[in-house]
Write an enzyme that holds these catalytic residues in place. Sequence first.
Site, PDB file in Angstrom:
ATOM      1  N   HIS A  84       0.890  -1.065  -0.054  1.00 53.69           N
ATOM      2  CA  HIS A  84       0.090  -0.102  -0.086  1.00 53.69           C
ATOM      3  C   HIS A  84       0.825   1.079   0.054  1.00 53.69           C
ATOM      4  CE1 HIS A  84       0.288   0.892   4.462  1.00 53.69           C
ATOM      5  NE2 HIS A  84       0.581  -0.609   4.605  1.00 53.69           N
ATOM      6  N   ASP A  86      -0.646   4.245   0.712  1.00 57.07           N
ATOM      7  CA  ASP A  86      -1.201   5.358   1.715  1.00 57.07           C
ATOM      8  C   ASP A  86      -0.431   5.115   2.938  1.00 57.07           C
ATOM      9  OD1 ASP A  86      -2.509   2.759   2.048  1.00 57.07           O
ATOM     10  OD2 ASP A  86      -4.172   3.830   3.118  1.00 57.07           O
ATOM     11  N   ASP A 117       6.287   1.664   6.624  1.00 56.26           N
ATOM     12  CA  ASP A 117       4.766   1.283   6.405  1.00 56.26           C
ATOM     13  C   ASP A 117       4.003   2.115   5.582  1.00 56.26           C
ATOM     14  OD1 ASP A 117       2.290   0.075   6.709  1.00 56.26           O
ATOM     15  OD2 ASP A 117       1.908   1.070   8.708  1.00 56.26           O
ATOM     16  N   GLU A 150      -5.394   0.907   2.335  1.00 59.18           N
ATOM     17  CA  GLU A 150      -5.033  -0.086   3.425  1.00 59.18           C
ATOM     18  C   GLU A 150      -5.177   0.512   4.745  1.00 59.18           C
ATOM     19  OE1 GLU A 150      -3.145  -2.889   6.199  1.00 59.18           O
ATOM     20  OE2 GLU A 150      -2.646  -0.717   5.983  1.00 59.18           O
ATOM     21  N   GLU A 151      -4.688   1.705   5.031  1.00 57.83           N
ATOM     22  CA  GLU A 151      -4.752   2.216   6.620  1.00 57.83           C
ATOM     23  C   GLU A 151      -6.111   2.752   6.679  1.00 57.83           C
ATOM     24  OE1 GLU A 151      -2.433   1.762   8.255  1.00 57.83           O
ATOM     25  OE2 GLU A 151      -0.507   2.107   7.548  1.00 57.83           O
ATOM     26  N   ASP A 177       4.795  -6.026   4.582  1.00 58.03           N
ATOM     27  CA  ASP A 177       4.345  -5.011   5.194  1.00 58.03           C
ATOM     28  C   ASP A 177       4.266  -5.478   6.723  1.00 58.03           C
ATOM     29  OD1 ASP A 177       2.875  -2.751   5.749  1.00 58.03           O
ATOM     30  OD2 ASP A 177       0.782  -3.641   4.873  1.00 58.03           O
ATOM     31  N   HIS A 424       2.976   4.384  12.462  1.00 54.73           N
ATOM     32  CA  HIS A 424       1.913   4.767  12.891  1.00 54.73           C
ATOM     33  C   HIS A 424       2.272   6.031  14.211  1.00 54.73           C
ATOM     34  CE1 HIS A 424      -1.218   1.612  11.534  1.00 54.73           C
ATOM     35  NE2 HIS A 424      -0.118   1.651  10.858  1.00 54.73           N
TER      36      HIS A 424
HETATM   37  N1  BES Z   1       1.586  -2.735   7.921  1.00 52.84           N
HETATM   38  C1  BES Z   1       0.470  -2.809   8.812  1.00 52.84           C
HETATM   39  C2  BES Z   1       0.047  -3.986   9.737  1.00 52.84           C
HETATM   40  C3  BES Z   1       1.422  -4.583  10.474  1.00 52.84           C
HETATM   41  C4  BES Z   1       2.206  -4.123  11.070  1.00 52.84           C
HETATM   42  C5  BES Z   1       1.319  -5.929  10.420  1.00 52.84           C
HETATM   43  C6  BES Z   1       3.361  -4.569  11.701  1.00 52.84           C
HETATM   44  C7  BES Z   1       2.283  -6.639  11.104  1.00 52.84           C
HETATM   45  C8  BES Z   1       3.315  -5.850  11.720  1.00 52.84           C
HETATM   46  C9  BES Z   1      -0.844  -2.276   8.337  1.00 52.84           C
HETATM   47  O1  BES Z   1      -0.504  -1.085   7.603  1.00 52.84           O
HETATM   48  C10 BES Z   1      -1.745  -1.689   9.373  1.00 52.84           C
HETATM   49  O2  BES Z   1      -1.331  -0.683  10.160  1.00 52.84           O
HETATM   50  N2  BES Z   1      -2.792  -2.079   9.553  1.00 52.84           N
HETATM   51  C11 BES Z   1      -3.736  -1.818  10.240  1.00 52.84           C
HETATM   52  C12 BES Z   1      -5.171  -2.347   9.955  1.00 52.84           C
HETATM   53  C13 BES Z   1      -6.211  -1.577   9.081  1.00 52.84           C
HETATM   54  C14 BES Z   1      -7.352  -2.229   8.859  1.00 52.84           C
HETATM   55  C15 BES Z   1      -6.171   0.041   9.385  1.00 52.84           C
HETATM   56  C16 BES Z   1      -3.628  -2.343  11.697  1.00 52.84           C
HETATM   57  O3  BES Z   1      -3.141  -3.106  12.027  1.00 52.84           O
HETATM   58  O4  BES Z   1      -4.348  -1.394  12.704  1.00 52.84           O
HETATM   59 MN    MN Z   2       1.320  -1.646   6.400  1.00 49.01          MN
HETATM   60 MN    MN Z   3      -0.078   0.712   8.878  1.00 52.29          MN
END
Ligand code: BES
Ligand code: MN
Ligand code: MN
Length: 452
Positions: A84, A86, A117, A150-151, A177, A424
């Site tokens: 992603h 974004d 990320d 994705e975010e 990711d 984040h």
């Molecule tokens: N890349 C992350 C997820 C992640 C980070 C998985 C570190 C394993 C290790 C992804 O961009 C993310 O932040 N996903 C969100 C979910 C989304 C539905 C908002 C999350 O996990 O909060």
């Molecule tokens: Mn991610």
């Molecule tokens: Mn993320």
Amino acid sequence: MINEYIQSNQQRFLDELFELLRIPSVSADSRHKDDVRHAAEYLVKKLKDAGADTVELCETAGHPIVYGEKIIDTSLPTILVYGHYDVQPADPINLWTSPPFEPVVKDGDIYARGSCDDKGQVYMHIKAFEAMMKLNQLSCNVKFMIEGEEEVGSDNLGTFVKENKNKLKADVILISDTSIISLDTPSITVGLRGLSYMEVEVTGPNRDLHSGVYGGAVANPINILSMMIASMHDENEHITIPGFYDKVTELSAAEREEMNKAPFNLDEYKKELDIADLCGEKGYTTLERTGIRPTLDCNGIWGGYAGEGAKTVLPSKAFAKISMRLVPNQNNREITELFTKHFESLAPKSVKVKVTALHGGEPAVTPTDSRAFEAASSAFKEVWGTTPIPTRDGGSIPIVSLFKKELRLDTVLMGFGLDSDAIHSPNEHYGIKNFLMGIETIVSFYKHYSAK
Ligand code: BES
Ligand code: MN
Ligand code: MN
């Protein structure tokens, strides 16, 4: 050869990535809508430059999806790369030591929102592809699908996948990711948690009241919401929503023992976060608490007066955002329902409550006995000199379970971030070493995957 190519082009790779990082493609913020599109357009150009044949900007009801492919020989395996472009909002901006969208290098790390990320990790794939094209080494067909939502829950990606099953035909999905344990101990993610994300609203009196005139006689929605949230964990940090754990897959003692062999240093963990102690579900280790156990967290809470100085007010409303991380075999829809029913039942008659589901996704476990996992493992071994450890990550990538359901494809989660990269958070960063070794590992993956 590949090493030489990466080394002699390193500066250009970084310059190009920096240009991408300068585009504030914050998907959650409508003021950045054009920036999100610019990031997508930039990737279209870069995929073309790298040698992809068909590259398109695919419109959706939200932000566009970048699609590109290079089909060299239909008898060869096809890798579908997902990522992603974004990023999360940069706030709180004042805690950044350098501006979030002006990338700088400090101590070998690139500081910028999205550096890890996921722009930095997506860009490794584009540069690995470029290198293989230039060196005439591409040994698999490749398709790129890079999304911009994705975010914010990948709402429109599901539709895109369902409507483009033929176009997305592949043998495996490859995603960078996630994170590795450390530069000394590489790992491959084999599990991700699911997510149910809720917003709640508690309403008391029909307007903000004088807290002296009415205080003590009329329900205060902030007091009540706080109690409701607090009551959702018991003294053992178990979640009290009835039925919440009913479908949770318990791991065997042997499986738990195996996962706890992964290196984990409690003191360093606490030190890095500046906390004196940990907190979590009784009976489980930290790795288990984030890897195989479900959780409930309040992500934000507001209401009443939060401005400068004091204002004596009994607020009319209180709000909170609450997320639950899910593990196999929990289901986002079912958990959302259980939460809603329970939250409504907790509310005293003195207030009204409203519960809304914002987004969600299912947990995922990826196989360790597949040809693709073997190839990823061999790639790490070749480039890092160590066999990677399978780990379960606590974060969520909802599309992984959707790929399995809609395309019947397994995913390999070959991420190269570190938990300390502050994704984040303010001061997100990504190691240049991770970036360069990631490119090398991806190239090695193609080689091993096509060799079997
Ligand atoms: N890349 C992350 C997820 C992640 C980070 C998985 C570190 C394993 C290790 C992804 O961009 C993310 O932040 N996903 C969100 C979910 C989304 C539905 C908002 C999350 O996990 O909060
Ligand atoms: Mn991610
Ligand atoms: Mn993320």
